[in-house]
Design a protein around this motif. Structure first.
Motif, PDB file in Angstrom:
ATOM      1  N   ASP A 172      48.778  59.269  94.132  1.00 58.17           N
ATOM      2  CA  ASP A 172      48.312  60.239  95.129  1.00 58.17           C
ATOM      3  C   ASP A 172      48.846  59.952  96.524  1.00 58.17           C
ATOM      4  O   ASP A 172      48.414  60.555  97.502  1.00 58.17           O
ATOM      5  N   ARG A 173      49.784  59.037  96.638  1.00 55.64           N
ATOM      6  CA  ARG A 173      50.320  58.635  97.941  1.00 55.64           C
ATOM      7  C   ARG A 173      51.691  59.271  98.156  1.00 55.64           C
ATOM      8  O   ARG A 173      52.585  59.155  97.323  1.00 55.64           O
ATOM      9  N   GLN A 174      51.851  59.935  99.293  1.00 59.83           N
ATOM     10  CA  GLN A 174      53.135  60.560  99.623  1.00 59.83           C
ATOM     11  C   GLN A 174      54.125  59.466  99.980  1.00 59.83           C
ATOM     12  O   GLN A 174      53.871  58.635 100.839  1.00 59.83           O
ATOM     13  N   ILE A 175      55.282  59.458  99.304  1.00 58.59           N
ATOM     14  CA  ILE A 175      56.280  58.418  99.567  1.00 58.59           C
ATOM     15  C   ILE A 175      57.569  58.970 100.162  1.00 58.59           C
ATOM     16  O   ILE A 175      58.461  58.219 100.516  1.00 58.59           O
ATOM     17  N   GLY A 176      57.666  60.271 100.265  1.00 58.90           N
ATOM     18  CA  GLY A 176      58.861  60.880 100.842  1.00 58.90           C
ATOM     19  C   GLY A 176      58.478  61.814 101.977  1.00 58.90           C
ATOM     20  O   GLY A 176      57.321  62.194 102.109  1.00 58.90           O
ATOM     21  N   PRO A 177      59.447  62.181 102.791  1.00 57.90           N
ATOM     22  CA  PRO A 177      59.149  63.091 103.894  1.00 57.90           C
ATOM     23  C   PRO A 177      58.889  64.513 103.393  1.00 57.90           C
ATOM     24  O   PRO A 177      59.298  64.873 102.287  1.00 57.90           O
ATOM     25  N   ASN A 178      58.212  65.286 104.199  1.00 57.13           N
ATOM     26  CA  ASN A 178      58.040  66.711 103.892  1.00 57.13           C
ATOM     27  C   ASN A 178      59.409  67.376 103.997  1.00 57.13           C
ATOM     28  O   ASN A 178      60.111  67.189 104.982  1.00 57.13           O
ATOM     29  N   LEU A 179      59.771  68.118 102.970  1.00 54.39           N
ATOM     30  CA  LEU A 179      61.036  68.841 102.960  1.00 54.39           C
ATOM     31  C   LEU A 179      60.751  70.317 102.716  1.00 54.39           C
ATOM     32  O   LEU A 179      59.770  70.659 102.046  1.00 54.39           O
ATOM     33  N   PRO A 180      61.589  71.208 103.235  1.00 52.62           N
ATOM     34  CA  PRO A 180      61.291  72.638 103.170  1.00 52.62           C
ATOM     35  C   PRO A 180      61.269  73.232 101.767  1.00 52.62           C
ATOM     36  O   PRO A 180      60.566  74.200 101.528  1.00 52.62           O
TER      37      PRO A 180
END
Length: 73
Positions: free
Chosen positions: A9-17
């Motif tokens: 449940d942990r975000q490991i990458g940047p937000n991408l469009p």
């Protein structure tokens, strides 16, 4: 809406469009060896624990009447 790569449940990458950009990021990070093809049934594409998810950011406008205190006691 942006997408990102998650481990559990942990975000490991940047937000991408786009979701495609997240898949490309996973390919560049050697998490996968090939990009999935839409509409094709296949096995597990990402290693266990990893998944791509849409980020639903909730924004709220700040109350215009709210101000920081002049002093901190």
């Amino acid at each position: 809406m942006p997408y990102a790569l998650f481990a559990d449940d942990r975000q490991i990458g940047p937000n991408l469009p786009t979701e495609a950009e997240v898949w490309k990021q996973a390919l560049d990070a050697s998490l996968i060896s090939d990009l999935p093809v839409a509409g094709e049934a296949g096995g597990l594409v990402l290693p266990a624990r990893y998944h791509v998810k849409e980020i639903r950011e909730e924004y709220c406008a700040p109350d215009p009447a709210w101000k920081l205190p002049d002093e901190i006691s």
